[in-house]
Design a protein around this motif. Structure first.
Motif, PDB file in Angstrom:
ATOM      1  N   MET A 139      -9.198  -3.609  -0.236  1.00 54.49           N
ATOM      2  CA  MET A 139     -10.343  -3.568   0.436  1.00 54.49           C
ATOM      3  C   MET A 139      -9.406  -4.848   1.035  1.00 54.49           C
ATOM      4  SD  MET A 139     -14.366  -4.624  -0.571  1.00 54.49           S
ATOM      5  CE  MET A 139     -15.265  -3.248  -1.538  1.00 54.49           C
ATOM      6  N   GLY A 140      -8.584  -5.178   0.416  1.00 57.87           N
ATOM      7  CA  GLY A 140      -8.153  -6.447   1.656  1.00 57.87           C
ATOM      8  C   GLY A 140      -6.437  -6.126   2.326  1.00 57.87           C
ATOM      9  N   VAL A 141      -6.236  -4.824   2.011  1.00 57.82           N
ATOM     10  CA  VAL A 141      -5.278  -3.757   2.379  1.00 57.82           C
ATOM     11  C   VAL A 141      -5.838  -3.135   3.682  1.00 57.82           C
ATOM     12  CG1 VAL A 141      -3.387  -2.258   1.845  1.00 57.82           C
ATOM     13  CG2 VAL A 141      -3.768  -3.730   0.287  1.00 57.82           C
ATOM     14  N   LEU A 142      -7.049  -2.779   3.514  1.00 60.52           N
ATOM     15  CA  LEU A 142      -7.725  -1.748   4.825  1.00 60.52           C
ATOM     16  C   LEU A 142      -8.216  -2.905   5.367  1.00 60.52           C
ATOM     17  CD1 LEU A 142      -8.900   0.142   5.822  1.00 60.52           C
ATOM     18  CD2 LEU A 142     -11.158  -0.240   4.527  1.00 60.52           C
ATOM     19  N   ILE A 143      -8.723  -4.248   5.171  1.00 70.91           N
ATOM     20  CA  ILE A 143      -9.217  -5.310   6.467  1.00 70.91           C
ATOM     21  C   ILE A 143      -7.905  -5.730   7.748  1.00 70.91           C
ATOM     22  CG2 ILE A 143     -10.108  -7.539   6.978  1.00 70.91           C
ATOM     23  CD1 ILE A 143     -11.853  -6.910   4.510  1.00 70.91           C
ATOM     24  N   GLU A 144      -7.023  -5.999   6.117  1.00 67.64           N
ATOM     25  CA  GLU A 144      -5.551  -6.727   6.268  1.00 67.64           C
ATOM     26  C   GLU A 144      -4.881  -5.974   7.880  1.00 67.64           C
ATOM     27  OE1 GLU A 144      -2.129  -9.628   5.039  1.00 67.64           O
ATOM     28  OE2 GLU A 144      -2.714  -7.445   3.937  1.00 67.64           O
ATOM     29  N   ASN A 201      -4.438  -6.889  11.717  1.00 66.79           N
ATOM     30  CA  ASN A 201      -3.119  -6.930  12.022  1.00 66.79           C
ATOM     31  C   ASN A 201      -3.288  -6.270  12.886  1.00 66.79           C
ATOM     32  OD1 ASN A 201      -2.885  -9.955  11.083  1.00 66.79           O
ATOM     33  ND2 ASN A 201      -2.163  -8.687   9.012  1.00 66.79           N
ATOM     34  N   ARG A 202      -3.845  -4.801  13.543  1.00 71.96           N
ATOM     35  CA  ARG A 202      -3.501  -3.711  14.036  1.00 71.96           C
ATOM     36  C   ARG A 202      -2.651  -3.006  13.289  1.00 71.96           C
ATOM     37  NH1 ARG A 202      -5.851  -5.267  20.024  1.00 71.96           N
ATOM     38  NH2 ARG A 202      -8.532  -5.705  19.437  1.00 71.96           N
ATOM     39  N   LYS A 203      -2.408  -2.742  12.199  1.00 70.08           N
ATOM     40  CA  LYS A 203      -0.763  -2.689  11.586  1.00 70.08           C
ATOM     41  C   LYS A 203      -1.022  -1.594  10.116  1.00 70.08           C
ATOM     42  CE  LYS A 203       3.742  -4.267  10.497  1.00 70.08           C
ATOM     43  NZ  LYS A 203       4.906  -5.314  10.139  1.00 70.08           N
TER      44      LYS A 203
END
Length: 305
Positions: free
Chosen positions: A110-115, A119-121
């Motif tokens: 979830m952290g990877v997805l939200i980050e 960051n739109r990256k």
């Protein structure tokens, strides 16, 4: 070495909490009181630490005092810790402790997805590769391959995912707010915010029943507060600066096997082979990005041959 020990002990302290909560439920206590007493006593212990720490002259110039805006922000961010505990303990009413901790650990992807969305990256290759063992491990740990989702209570599953989501938000926000404030003061404010939100949503009944307050505190409250908000926080605050956040996040995953082991040994919950395999894959997924970041640069520079 000292930092490694701090992080492992801190993670193990968090890992045993679900077992204490399950025991409290078996003893007749309700989620309102279990969550409330942990956050309430935890806040008292931390504010006691703040008082003691304020008398040490060595800390006078090391940290800055939080201003009004930072106090408000820390309290708001701290509400996510309260929500995490509330959803996590609610899930324990419906599903096993071993499954609840697996669902909580979904904060990793979830952290990877939200980050990535913020960051739109697109995440780097290491993070994307880590999602494979994380997701496969989760499916295996939930026994979906053998029994399907029909054996898992949907409400417990939902609460477990909500706990993971609120914990993800806490991780993303806590490191960006009041970074120059003393960790103990910072944590005391956040736990106070967590207690406030929990008390509003799940009003504790022990404040109107002195006998219940004493019984609950002596049986479970002090242990939950000491191991969770107090001890683990202090150990992590001491350990992370010594070994860095990367290694700390890997060692912090010890919370997962600790919770599963405690549920099997103390609560006598059945933990099958597929669950152990799933937990191992989740640990691999958590470690993979950090390990790749160390290995790949060395290979690119030709220093590994």
């Amino acid at each position: 070495m000292k930092g490694i020990i701090y992080i492992i002990l801190g993670a193990c302290s968090y890992g045993v909490l679900s077992t204490f909560v399950k025991l409290a439920y078996k003893d007749g206590f309700i989620v309102n009181d279990v969550v409330g007493i942990q956050m309430f006593i935890g806040a008292l212990l931390l504010w006691g630490g703040v008082l003691i720490n304020s008398r040490k002259r060595t800390n006078t110039n090391k940290y800055l005092k939080p201003n009004k805006k930072e106090i408000l922000l820390l309290t708001v961010v701290g509400s996510t810790t309260g929500l995490t505990g509330m959803f996590y303990y609610l899930s324990l009413q419906y599903i096993s402790a071993s499954l609840a901790i697996v669902l909580l650990f979904q904060f990793t992807w979830m952290g990877v997805l939200i980050e990535a969305l913020i960051n739109r990256k697109i995440p780097d290759k290491g993070k994307l590769l880590s999602l494979i063992p994380l997701l496969v491990g989760t499916l295996s740990a939930t026994n979906i391959f053998t029994t399907g989702l029909s054996s898992v209570h949907w409400l417990g599953f939902l609460y477990g995912l909500l706990a993971a989501m609120s914990y993800t938000i806490f991780i993303l926000l806590s490191g960006r707010v009041a970074v120059q404030v003393n960790p103990i003061t910072k944590t005391a404010l956040m736990v106070s915010g967590g207690f406030t939100i929990c008390a509003l949503i799940l009003p504790p009944t022990f404040f109107t029943d002195g006998k219940l307050l004493i019984e609950l505190a002596l049986k479970f409250g002090i242990a939950l507060a000491f191991l969770g908000p107090f001890l683990s926080t202090l150990l992590f605050s001491k350990g992370v600066p010594l070994i860095g956040p990367g290694l700390a996040s890997i060692l912090g995953a010890m919370e997962l096997p600790t919770a599963v082991l405690m549920s099997a040994v103390v609560l006598k919950e059945h933990v099958g082979a597929s669950q152990y395999i799933g937990i191992l894959l989740i640990l691999v997924g958590i470690s993979l990005p950090k390990l790749l970041n160390k290995v790949i640069p060395l290979e690119e520079t030709g220093l590994t041959g």
